[in-house]
Scaffold this motif. Sequence first.
Motif, PDB file in Angstrom:
ATOM      1  N   LYS A  72       0.847  -1.195   0.000  1.00  0.00           N
ATOM      2  CA  LYS A  72       0.000   0.000   0.000  1.00  0.00           C
ATOM      3  C   LYS A  72       0.880   1.242   0.000  1.00  0.00           C
ATOM      4  CE  LYS A  72      -3.907  -2.319   0.777  1.00  0.00           C
ATOM      5  NZ  LYS A  72      -4.996  -2.390  -0.150  1.00  0.00           N
ATOM      6  N   TYR A  76      -1.953   5.929   2.296  1.00  0.00           N
ATOM      7  CA  TYR A  76      -2.987   5.048   2.831  1.00  0.00           C
ATOM      8  C   TYR A  76      -2.729   4.747   4.303  1.00  0.00           C
ATOM      9  CZ  TYR A  76      -6.044   1.011   3.423  1.00  0.00           C
ATOM     10  OH  TYR A  76      -6.999   0.146   3.880  1.00  0.00           O
ATOM     11  N   SER A  79      -3.562   7.814   6.274  1.00  0.00           N
ATOM     12  CA  SER A  79      -5.010   7.979   6.376  1.00  0.00           C
ATOM     13  C   SER A  79      -5.612   7.038   7.416  1.00  0.00           C
ATOM     14  CB  SER A  79      -5.642   7.731   5.004  1.00  0.00           C
ATOM     15  OG  SER A  79      -7.017   7.960   5.036  1.00  0.00           O
ATOM     16  N   LEU A  80      -5.128   5.800   7.466  1.00  0.00           N
ATOM     17  CA  LEU A  80      -5.589   4.849   8.483  1.00  0.00           C
ATOM     18  C   LEU A  80      -5.236   5.330   9.882  1.00  0.00           C
ATOM     19  CD1 LEU A  80      -4.643   1.382   6.942  1.00  0.00           C
ATOM     20  CD2 LEU A  80      -6.939   2.328   7.221  1.00  0.00           C
ATOM     21  N   LYS A  84      -8.968   8.654   9.065  1.00  0.00           N
ATOM     22  CA  LYS A  84      -9.680   9.213   7.914  1.00  0.00           C
ATOM     23  C   LYS A  84     -10.235   8.125   7.001  1.00  0.00           C
ATOM     24  CE  LYS A  84      -7.014  13.481   7.759  1.00  0.00           C
ATOM     25  NZ  LYS A  84      -6.041  14.269   6.979  1.00  0.00           N
ATOM     26  N   THR A  85      -9.707   6.919   7.135  1.00  0.00           N
ATOM     27  CA  THR A  85     -10.130   5.785   6.322  1.00  0.00           C
ATOM     28  C   THR A  85     -10.558   4.660   7.241  1.00  0.00           C
ATOM     29  OG1 THR A  85      -8.582   6.373   4.571  1.00  0.00           O
ATOM     30  CG2 THR A  85      -9.363   4.111   4.580  1.00  0.00           C
ATOM     31  N   ASP A  86     -11.693   4.068   6.935  1.00  0.00           N
ATOM     32  CA  ASP A  86     -12.173   2.944   7.726  1.00  0.00           C
ATOM     33  C   ASP A  86     -11.321   1.717   7.416  1.00  0.00           C
ATOM     34  OD1 ASP A  86     -13.778   1.549   9.472  1.00  0.00           O
ATOM     35  OD2 ASP A  86     -15.355   1.176   8.010  1.00  0.00           O
ATOM     36  N   THR A  91      -7.408  -5.665   6.326  1.00  0.00           N
ATOM     37  CA  THR A  91      -6.298  -4.704   6.342  1.00  0.00           C
ATOM     38  C   THR A  91      -5.630  -4.685   7.708  1.00  0.00           C
ATOM     39  OG1 THR A  91      -7.426  -3.341   4.701  1.00  0.00           O
ATOM     40  CG2 THR A  91      -5.660  -2.293   5.965  1.00  0.00           C
TER      41      THR A  91
END
Length: 108
Positions: A72, A76, A79-80, A84-86, A91
């Motif tokens: 990744k 990403y 963001s995790l 900000k990202t589910d 993952t």
Amino acid sequence: MGGQFMIKISEEKWAKLPQIDDRLTELYGPDGSPSRKEFQAKAEAWYYAELLRDERKRQKLTQQQLGERIGKKREYISSLEQGKTDMQLSTFMLIANALGLKFSLVVG
């Protein structure tokens, strides 16, 4: 330095302190409500992202290096970690494995 100290609170004062559940109800609705469930899901996601971030930092890995381990981009991972990202379970497990962490489910 580093000494211990104790604070004594009478039962009367303790009983008057606001309870966290009351505050959560005020902010997000009663336990079991859709808004409370959404808050709890976000809080749990944040908690697990923090665990992974702390372990990444403990291992002195950059976001870029961790991203490369799992295929990744650094953005990403960032963001995790910022919530900000589910994060899907797959993952989470991919990152945990890349960090050498082992998890198991406990029923009880």
